[in-house]
Design a protein around this motif. Structure first.
Motif, PDB file in Angstrom:
ATOM      1  N   ALA A 176       0.818  -1.218   0.000  1.00 51.97           N
ATOM      2  CA  ALA A 176       0.000   0.000   0.000  1.00 51.97           C
ATOM      3  C   ALA A 176       0.855   1.273   0.000  1.00 51.97           C
ATOM      4  O   ALA A 176       0.353   2.361  -0.296  1.00 51.97           O
ATOM      5  CB  ALA A 176      -0.941   0.004   1.197  1.00 51.97           C
ATOM      6  N   VAL A 177       2.135   1.145   0.337  1.00 47.76           N
ATOM      7  CA  VAL A 177       2.984   2.340   0.409  1.00 47.76           C
ATOM      8  C   VAL A 177       3.764   2.595  -0.881  1.00 47.76           C
ATOM      9  O   VAL A 177       4.663   3.443  -0.915  1.00 47.76           O
ATOM     10  CB  VAL A 177       3.985   2.256   1.595  1.00 47.76           C
ATOM     11  CG1 VAL A 177       3.248   2.092   2.909  1.00 47.76           C
ATOM     12  CG2 VAL A 177       5.008   1.143   1.392  1.00 47.76           C
ATOM     13  N   ILE A 178       3.416   1.880  -1.957  1.00 48.81           N
ATOM     14  CA  ILE A 178       4.168   2.016  -3.212  1.00 48.81           C
ATOM     15  C   ILE A 178       4.240   3.467  -3.691  1.00 48.81           C
ATOM     16  O   ILE A 178       5.320   3.990  -3.957  1.00 48.81           O
ATOM     17  CB  ILE A 178       3.556   1.127  -4.326  1.00 48.81           C
ATOM     18  CG1 ILE A 178       3.868  -0.345  -4.059  1.00 48.81           C
ATOM     19  CG2 ILE A 178       4.116   1.515  -5.695  1.00 48.81           C
ATOM     20  CD1 ILE A 178       3.279  -1.293  -5.079  1.00 48.81           C
ATOM     21  N   LYS A 179       3.083   4.110  -3.790  1.00 52.28           N
ATOM     22  CA  LYS A 179       3.079   5.479  -4.326  1.00 52.28           C
ATOM     23  C   LYS A 179       3.875   6.426  -3.434  1.00 52.28           C
ATOM     24  O   LYS A 179       4.718   7.188  -3.924  1.00 52.28           O
ATOM     25  CB  LYS A 179       1.641   5.988  -4.474  1.00 52.28           C
ATOM     26  CG  LYS A 179       1.569   7.371  -5.098  1.00 52.28           C
ATOM     27  CD  LYS A 179       0.133   7.833  -5.306  1.00 52.28           C
ATOM     28  CE  LYS A 179       0.102   9.225  -5.930  1.00 52.28           C
ATOM     29  NZ  LYS A 179      -1.275   9.723  -6.146  1.00 52.28           N
ATOM     30  N   GLN A 180       3.638   6.361  -2.132  1.00 55.82           N
ATOM     31  CA  GLN A 180       4.366   7.222  -1.206  1.00 55.82           C
ATOM     32  C   GLN A 180       5.868   6.954  -1.273  1.00 55.82           C
ATOM     33  O   GLN A 180       6.677   7.887  -1.266  1.00 55.82           O
ATOM     34  CB  GLN A 180       3.871   6.998   0.227  1.00 55.82           C
ATOM     35  CG  GLN A 180       2.478   7.540   0.500  1.00 55.82           C
ATOM     36  CD  GLN A 180       2.135   7.516   1.989  1.00 55.82           C
ATOM     37  OE1 GLN A 180       2.988   7.250   2.838  1.00 55.82           O
ATOM     38  NE2 GLN A 180       0.888   7.799   2.303  1.00 55.82           N
ATOM     39  N   SER A 181       6.226   5.685  -1.356  1.00 49.15           N
ATOM     40  CA  SER A 181       7.641   5.303  -1.382  1.00 49.15           C
ATOM     41  C   SER A 181       8.338   5.821  -2.639  1.00 49.15           C
ATOM     42  O   SER A 181       9.472   6.311  -2.570  1.00 49.15           O
ATOM     43  CB  SER A 181       7.781   3.781  -1.312  1.00 49.15           C
ATOM     44  OG  SER A 181       7.275   3.283  -0.091  1.00 49.15           O
ATOM     45  N   LEU A 182       7.661   5.721  -3.770  1.00 49.31           N
ATOM     46  CA  LEU A 182       8.265   6.157  -5.024  1.00 49.31           C
ATOM     47  C   LEU A 182       8.416   7.676  -5.076  1.00 49.31           C
ATOM     48  O   LEU A 182       9.419   8.188  -5.586  1.00 49.31           O
ATOM     49  CB  LEU A 182       7.434   5.662  -6.214  1.00 49.31           C
ATOM     50  CG  LEU A 182       7.441   4.138  -6.427  1.00 49.31           C
ATOM     51  CD1 LEU A 182       6.556   3.761  -7.604  1.00 49.31           C
ATOM     52  CD2 LEU A 182       8.865   3.625  -6.646  1.00 49.31           C
ATOM     53  N   ILE A 183       7.425   8.391  -4.549  1.00 46.20           N
ATOM     54  CA  ILE A 183       7.530   9.847  -4.484  1.00 46.20           C
ATOM     55  C   ILE A 183       8.689  10.241  -3.567  1.00 46.20           C
ATOM     56  O   ILE A 183       9.512  11.100  -3.912  1.00 46.20           O
ATOM     57  CB  ILE A 183       6.205  10.481  -4.001  1.00 46.20           C
ATOM     58  CG1 ILE A 183       5.141  10.384  -5.099  1.00 46.20           C
ATOM     59  CG2 ILE A 183       6.416  11.937  -3.603  1.00 46.20           C
ATOM     60  CD1 ILE A 183       3.767  10.868  -4.671  1.00 46.20           C
ATOM     61  N   LEU A 184       8.773   9.592  -2.424  1.00 43.26           N
ATOM     62  CA  LEU A 184       9.833   9.907  -1.466  1.00 43.26           C
ATOM     63  C   LEU A 184      11.205   9.553  -2.042  1.00 43.26           C
ATOM     64  O   LEU A 184      12.180  10.297  -1.850  1.00 43.26           O
ATOM     65  CB  LEU A 184       9.588   9.149  -0.157  1.00 43.26           C
ATOM     66  CG  LEU A 184      10.480   9.486   1.042  1.00 43.26           C
ATOM     67  CD1 LEU A 184      10.576  10.991   1.257  1.00 43.26           C
ATOM     68  CD2 LEU A 184       9.960   8.801   2.290  1.00 43.26           C
ATOM     69  N   PHE A 185      11.285   8.444  -2.750  1.00 39.90           N
ATOM     70  CA  PHE A 185      12.523   8.030  -3.403  1.00 39.90           C
ATOM     71  C   PHE A 185      12.983   9.111  -4.395  1.00 39.90           C
ATOM     72  O   PHE A 185      14.166   9.458  -4.455  1.00 39.90           O
ATOM     73  CB  PHE A 185      12.313   6.701  -4.128  1.00 39.90           C
ATOM     74  CG  PHE A 185      13.528   6.171  -4.833  1.00 39.90           C
ATOM     75  CD1 PHE A 185      14.671   5.828  -4.130  1.00 39.90           C
ATOM     76  CD2 PHE A 185      13.529   5.995  -6.212  1.00 39.90           C
ATOM     77  CE1 PHE A 185      15.796   5.326  -4.777  1.00 39.90           C
ATOM     78  CE2 PHE A 185      14.643   5.498  -6.866  1.00 39.90           C
ATOM     79  CZ  PHE A 185      15.777   5.166  -6.150  1.00 39.90           C
ATOM     80  N   SER A 186      12.035   9.658  -5.147  1.00 39.99           N
ATOM     81  CA  SER A 186      12.341  10.717  -6.106  1.00 39.99           C
ATOM     82  C   SER A 186      12.841  11.980  -5.401  1.00 39.99           C
ATOM     83  O   SER A 186      13.783  12.635  -5.858  1.00 39.99           O
ATOM     84  CB  SER A 186      11.099  11.044  -6.938  1.00 39.99           C
ATOM     85  OG  SER A 186      11.366  12.082  -7.847  1.00 39.99           O
ATOM     86  N   VAL A 187      12.237  12.313  -4.262  1.00 37.96           N
ATOM     87  CA  VAL A 187      12.655  13.500  -3.506  1.00 37.96           C
ATOM     88  C   VAL A 187      14.050  13.300  -2.916  1.00 37.96           C
ATOM     89  O   VAL A 187      14.859  14.229  -2.908  1.00 37.96           O
ATOM     90  CB  VAL A 187      11.622  13.844  -2.406  1.00 37.96           C
ATOM     91  CG1 VAL A 187      12.148  14.949  -1.492  1.00 37.96           C
ATOM     92  CG2 VAL A 187      10.302  14.280  -3.036  1.00 37.96           C
ATOM     93  N   VAL A 188      14.342  12.093  -2.454  1.00 34.43           N
ATOM     94  CA  VAL A 188      15.688  11.789  -1.950  1.00 34.43           C
ATOM     95  C   VAL A 188      16.724  12.022  -3.049  1.00 34.43           C
ATOM     96  O   VAL A 188      17.799  12.591  -2.805  1.00 34.43           O
ATOM     97  CB  VAL A 188      15.766  10.335  -1.421  1.00 34.43           C
ATOM     98  CG1 VAL A 188      17.220   9.899  -1.227  1.00 34.43           C
ATOM     99  CG2 VAL A 188      15.011  10.212  -0.100  1.00 34.43           C
ATOM    100  N   LYS A 189      16.400  11.604  -4.267  1.00 32.86           N
ATOM    101  CA  LYS A 189      17.301  11.826  -5.401  1.00 32.86           C
ATOM    102  C   LYS A 189      17.532  13.324  -5.632  1.00 32.86           C
ATOM    103  O   LYS A 189      18.649  13.761  -5.918  1.00 32.86           O
ATOM    104  CB  LYS A 189      16.708  11.202  -6.677  1.00 32.86           C
ATOM    105  CG  LYS A 189      16.658   9.685  -6.680  1.00 32.86           C
ATOM    106  CD  LYS A 189      18.029   9.100  -6.826  1.00 32.86           C
ATOM    107  CE  LYS A 189      18.016   7.593  -6.857  1.00 32.86           C
ATOM    108  NZ  LYS A 189      19.379   7.010  -6.757  1.00 32.86           N
ATOM    109  N   LYS A 190      16.463  14.102  -5.529  1.00 34.44           N
ATOM    110  CA  LYS A 190      16.575  15.545  -5.717  1.00 34.44           C
ATOM    111  C   LYS A 190      17.436  16.172  -4.616  1.00 34.44           C
ATOM    112  O   LYS A 190      18.244  17.072  -4.875  1.00 34.44           O
ATOM    113  CB  LYS A 190      15.186  16.188  -5.745  1.00 34.44           C
ATOM    114  CG  LYS A 190      14.374  15.846  -6.982  1.00 34.44           C
ATOM    115  CD  LYS A 190      13.036  16.543  -6.993  1.00 34.44           C
ATOM    116  CE  LYS A 190      12.181  16.079  -8.156  1.00 34.44           C
ATOM    117  NZ  LYS A 190      12.812  16.278  -9.478  1.00 34.44           N
TER     118      LYS A 190
END
Length: 220
Positions: A176-190
């Motif tokens: 259930a945390v896929i979307k949140q995790s992917l958004i957060l992963f992208s922000v970590v990259k930024k």
């Protein structure tokens, strides 16, 4: 020569203003993202126009300085450094803007445990330390503070390297945390890219200051 000195001061002050503005954008973007604060996110998005306007002014002022005064030695290094610093700061502001845009994409606040396992607060506080070192180094011409940025950037690199495996494990535990995790992963990259840009700025400050110090030593 007095006119040239005045114009150089104007450019220097504008560079410092850009530095503090971009730092503020990052601070607000982080708070908006973690707290799912759409109003604060909108403030960051709206203020991007101000960043872009200041970016253009600094670039125009630098070009005018080069055209009117044909600077050499330390003045030329100063303008070259300011232009590069300004470019990197504008890119940092772009990342703050992009992070704020994610607030619109999220249906709900990201789970606190995701921020914890990804060491998001540590990543952000490291970036703010880097910003503080650079701000003081810029204002006081302190090379030793600028050099502290390099070690801090290694912390961001390590958190970024670890993030994929951590995200993978979190998704395995709860799909259930896929979307949140992917958004957060992208922000970590930024955030990691912001660290790289701050490192670039530190290098430019060192280039400018050390060249000036060498010049003064030769005079003596």
């Amino acid at each position: 020569m007095a006119n040239a000195t005045h114009q150089r001061d104007v450019i220097n002050q504008a560079g410092f203003k850009m530095l503090t503005l971009c730092k503020s954008q990052m601070e607000k973007a982080k708070e908006a993202f973690m707290e799912h604060d759409s109003d604060l996110a909108e403030e960051v998005i709206t203020k991007e126009a101000r960043v872009n306007a200041l970016d253009l002014k600094i670039e125009e002022d630098c070009e005018k300085f080069l055209a009117l005064y044909n600077p050499v030695a330390i003045d030329l290094r100063f303008v070259m450094a300011i232009r590069k610093i300004n470019f990197d700061l504008e890119r940092i502001a772009d990342h703050a803007y992009s992070i704020s845009r994610y607030v619109d994409d999220m249906d709900e606040k990201i789970k606190p445990e995701l921020f914890q396992v990804l060491q998001f607060e540590k990543m952000y506080s490291t970036i703010m330390e880097m910003f503080n070192y650079i701000t003081t180094a810029y204002e006081e011409k302190d090379v030793s503070l600028a050099r502290k940025v390099f070690k801090k950037d290694k912390i961001l690199d390590q958190i970024n390297r670890d993030s994929f495996g951590i995200i993978e494990e979190e998704i395995k535990k709860d799909i259930a945390v896929i979307k949140q995790s992917l958004i957060l992963f992208s922000v970590v990259k930024k955030m990691e890219r912001v660290g790289d840009l701050l490192k670039n700025i530190a290098e430019e400050i060192i280039f400018y200051i050390e060249a000036e110090v060498v010049k003064h030593k030769k005079k003596k």
